[in-house]
Design a protein around this motif. Structure first.
Motif, mmCIF file in Angstrom:
data_model
loop_
_atom_site.group_PDB
_atom_site.id
_atom_site.type_symbol
_atom_site.label_atom_id
_atom_site.label_comp_id
_atom_site.label_asym_id
_atom_site.label_seq_id
_atom_site.Cartn_x
_atom_site.Cartn_y
_atom_site.Cartn_z
ATOM 1 N N LEU A 146 86.267 -28.599 -29.242
ATOM 2 C CA LEU A 146 87.460 -27.927 -29.747
ATOM 3 C C LEU A 146 87.277 -26.417 -29.759
ATOM 4 C CD1 LEU A 146 88.519 -30.193 -32.764
ATOM 5 C CD2 LEU A 146 89.376 -30.232 -30.426
ATOM 6 N N LEU A 147 86.087 -25.978 -30.183
ATOM 7 C CA LEU A 147 85.824 -24.542 -30.187
ATOM 8 C C LEU A 147 85.859 -23.977 -28.773
ATOM 9 C CD1 LEU A 147 82.944 -24.289 -32.813
ATOM 10 C CD2 LEU A 147 85.320 -23.603 -33.089
ATOM 11 N N LEU A 148 85.388 -24.746 -27.814
ATOM 12 C CA LEU A 148 85.449 -24.310 -26.421
ATOM 13 C C LEU A 148 86.899 -24.115 -25.985
ATOM 14 C CD1 LEU A 148 83.753 -23.791 -23.831
ATOM 15 C CD2 LEU A 148 84.153 -26.176 -23.238
ATOM 16 N N LEU A 149 87.781 -25.012 -26.433
ATOM 17 C CA LEU A 149 89.202 -24.869 -26.111
ATOM 18 C C LEU A 149 89.760 -23.585 -26.692
ATOM 19 C CD1 LEU A 149 90.592 -28.493 -26.637
ATOM 20 C CD2 LEU A 149 90.123 -27.332 -24.487
ATOM 21 N N VAL A 150 89.350 -23.258 -27.921
ATOM 22 C CA VAL A 150 89.863 -22.050 -28.574
ATOM 23 C C VAL A 150 89.375 -20.788 -27.873
ATOM 24 C CG1 VAL A 150 89.832 -20.709 -30.708
ATOM 25 C CG2 VAL A 150 90.102 -23.178 -30.807
ATOM 26 N N LEU A 151 88.089 -20.750 -27.537
ATOM 27 C CA LEU A 151 87.481 -19.515 -27.062
ATOM 28 C C LEU A 151 87.612 -19.298 -25.560
ATOM 29 C CD1 LEU A 151 84.204 -19.638 -29.193
ATOM 30 C CD2 LEU A 151 86.271 -18.320 -29.648
ATOM 31 N N VAL A 152 87.531 -20.367 -24.776
ATOM 32 C CA VAL A 152 87.433 -20.227 -23.318
ATOM 33 C C VAL A 152 88.745 -20.513 -22.601
ATOM 34 C CG1 VAL A 152 86.242 -21.060 -21.264
ATOM 35 C CG2 VAL A 152 84.984 -20.788 -23.405
ATOM 36 N N LEU A 153 89.420 -21.591 -22.978
ATOM 37 C CA LEU A 153 90.611 -22.008 -22.240
ATOM 38 C C LEU A 153 91.675 -20.924 -22.125
ATOM 39 C CD1 LEU A 153 92.020 -24.266 -20.730
ATOM 40 C CD2 LEU A 153 92.948 -25.078 -22.909
ATOM 41 N N PRO A 154 91.994 -20.167 -23.200
ATOM 42 C CA PRO A 154 93.024 -19.121 -23.051
ATOM 43 C C PRO A 154 92.688 -18.075 -21.999
ATOM 44 C CG PRO A 154 92.688 -19.619 -25.362
ATOM 45 C CD PRO A 154 91.610 -20.342 -24.615
ATOM 46 N N TRP A 155 91.396 -17.751 -21.813
ATOM 47 C CA TRP A 155 91.039 -16.758 -20.792
ATOM 48 C C TRP A 155 91.375 -17.283 -19.404
ATOM 49 C CZ3 TRP A 155 90.027 -12.045 -22.449
ATOM 50 C CH2 TRP A 155 89.513 -11.870 -23.737
ATOM 51 N N GLY A 156 91.001 -18.535 -19.150
ATOM 52 C CA GLY A 156 91.335 -19.122 -17.860
ATOM 53 C C GLY A 156 92.813 -19.321 -17.682
ATOM 54 N N GLY A 157 93.500 -19.756 -18.755
ATOM 55 C CA GLY A 157 94.942 -19.950 -18.674
ATOM 56 C C GLY A 157 95.685 -18.651 -18.415
ATOM 57 N N ALA A 158 95.232 -17.559 -19.032
ATOM 58 C CA ALA A 158 95.875 -16.258 -18.811
ATOM 59 C C ALA A 158 95.690 -15.793 -17.371
ATOM 60 C CB ALA A 158 95.312 -15.225 -19.785
ATOM 61 N N ALA A 159 94.505 -16.005 -16.823
ATOM 62 C CA ALA A 159 94.254 -15.603 -15.432
ATOM 63 C C ALA A 159 95.143 -16.390 -14.473
ATOM 64 C CB ALA A 159 92.775 -15.811 -15.096
ATOM 65 N N VAL A 160 95.264 -17.699 -14.708
ATOM 66 C CA VAL A 160 96.122 -18.523 -13.855
ATOM 67 C C VAL A 160 97.578 -18.082 -13.973
ATOM 68 C CG1 VAL A 160 97.008 -20.857 -13.500
ATOM 69 C CG2 VAL A 160 94.562 -20.502 -13.888
ATOM 70 N N ALA A 161 98.023 -17.780 -15.200
ATOM 71 C CA ALA A 161 99.412 -17.358 -15.408
ATOM 72 C C ALA A 161 99.713 -16.055 -14.690
ATOM 73 C CB ALA A 161 99.687 -17.215 -16.907
ATOM 74 N N ARG A 162 98.776 -15.119 -14.700
ATOM 75 C CA ARG A 162 98.989 -13.846 -14.005
ATOM 76 C C ARG A 162 99.090 -14.049 -12.500
ATOM 77 N NH1 ARG A 162 94.714 -12.233 -17.288
ATOM 78 N NH2 ARG A 162 93.376 -12.019 -15.450
ATOM 79 N N ARG A 163 98.219 -14.892 -11.961
ATOM 80 C CA ARG A 163 98.265 -15.154 -10.517
ATOM 81 C C ARG A 163 99.567 -15.863 -10.150
ATOM 82 N NH1 ARG A 163 93.316 -15.182 -7.815
ATOM 83 N NH2 ARG A 163 94.610 -15.653 -5.988
ATOM 84 N N PHE A 164 99.982 -16.805 -10.992
ATOM 85 C CA PHE A 164 101.224 -17.541 -10.734
ATOM 86 C C PHE A 164 102.429 -16.610 -10.791
ATOM 87 C CE2 PHE A 164 104.710 -20.265 -12.509
ATOM 88 C CZ PHE A 164 104.932 -21.005 -11.355
ATOM 89 N N ALA A 165 102.445 -15.712 -11.776
ATOM 90 C CA ALA A 165 103.567 -14.786 -11.926
ATOM 91 C C ALA A 165 103.654 -13.819 -10.751
ATOM 92 C CB ALA A 165 103.433 -14.014 -13.236
#
Length: 330
Positions: free
Chosen positions: A7-26
């Motif tokens: 769960l802590l990994l989801l909090v700390l790491v996932l948003p960084w990867g999700g933000a990078a994917v969102a920027r590339r998608f946008a």
């Protein structure tokens, strides 16, 4: 223990990867769609972070519901209370920062309206006297409708056709209610630092959205590009968008914006592509919502299973969580 670390990994790491994917998608979408995609991604990433922290904060409470003594919990998992306290502290800090950021927004908007009171009105345009070269979209406030604020210095710098571009650009900000999208992403960036990169990307795509609207109004993309470049070179609104909600034509990476205006108008998604995009975004929202509910339910079931193991009592979900226990460890 490993489940909580997950769960802590989801909090700390996932948003960084999700933000990078969102920027590339946008970056691959037309400006309007890019703005909505970035805003949606910011809300989902911030919401997921809060959901996980809230779940960790409730671990001792869930254990008490299972009538599991706290002493017994600490014997097996000494970090249970520290993890819960850390999650609760993080939630409190986020709440304080959200309130402070919102008050900053309102204060800036109030001061902007006070400064614009010296301007002379011409429809939806306020011309403020002064030597500064500036222009921005001023959202509505306390019953006042939004206005385009232009300094007399900016009026003198631009030619007639370029003034039309500037006014059309700022009107596009007001008509599209871009300040609301900016506010949502700005507030979400308080929840997790990874979202800050989405805020910077949103500034660019909001300006691109308004640029395209202005070019459509004047009917000449080269005139629009020249007006944006001239206004930015002469402008004095440094870092204007760092203090939402004032969106200015002179903000963002202007060279990239001018270059985009010198290219053909970006084609928006058509027919099946539009429907596929809407369905994709809806599916993403549904998946994240389902994932959050499943995470909350799973956390409760895991505590119930752990309580049964510690108390030596059979658990109705032992089969399911026996597999989970094997995968994630005790």
């Amino acid at each position: 223990m490993t489940f909580v670390l997950f769960l802590l990994l989801l909090v700390l790491v996932l948003p960084w990867g999700g933000a990078a994917v969102a920027r590339r998608f946008a970056a691959a979408l037309p400006p309007r769609w890019a703005c909505w995609a970035l805003t949606g991604a910011a809300v989902l990433l911030a919401g997921g972070t809060v959901a996980v922290l809230f779940g960790l904060f409730h671990v001792p409470f869930l254990a008490s519901l299972e009538r599991l003594p706290l002493r017994r919990v600490l014997e097996v998992w000494p970090a249970a209370v520290p993890f819960a306290c850390a999650a609760g502290a993080a939630l409190c800090v986020q709440l304080v920062l959200l309130v402070r950021r919102w008050r900053t927004h309102r204060s800036l908007l109030r001061r902007a309206w006070e400064a614009a009171d010296d301007g002379t009105g011409d429809g939806d345009v306020l011309v403020v006297p002064g030597t500064d070269v500036d222009a921005f979209a001023l959202p509505g406030y306390r019953g006042r409708r939004g206005r385009v604020v232009v300094t007399s210095g900016m009026v003198r710098v631009l030619k007639d056709g370029e003034r039309e571009v500037l006014l059309a650009h700022e009107r596009a900000h007001l008509e599209g209610r871009h300040h609301l999208l900016s506010a949502v992403v700005d507030l979400a960036s308080v929840v997790h630092p990874a979202v800050r990169s989405l805020r910077e990307a949103l500034v660019f795509h909001l300006e691109r959205w308004a640029d395209e609207a202005a070019a459509s109004v004047v009917g000449d993309r080269r005139v629009a590009a020249a007006a944006i470049a001239r206004a930015a070179l002469a402008g004095s609104s440094r870092g204007r968008t760092d203090g939402y909600p004032l969106l200015s034509a002179t903000s963002g990476p202007v060279p990239q914006r001018v270059q985009a205006l010198l290219l053909p108008e970006p084609a928006g998604p058509r027919g099946g592509a539009r429907r596929a995009g809407v369905l994709g975004m809806a599916a993403t929202v549904a998946a994240v919502a389902f994932g959050s509910l499943a995470l909350a339910y799973g956390l409760h079931e895991y505590v119930e299973y752990a309580a049964g193991r510690l108390l030596g009592a059979p658990s109705g979900c032992s089969g399911l969580w026996g597999v989970v226990d094997t995968l994630f460890g005790r």
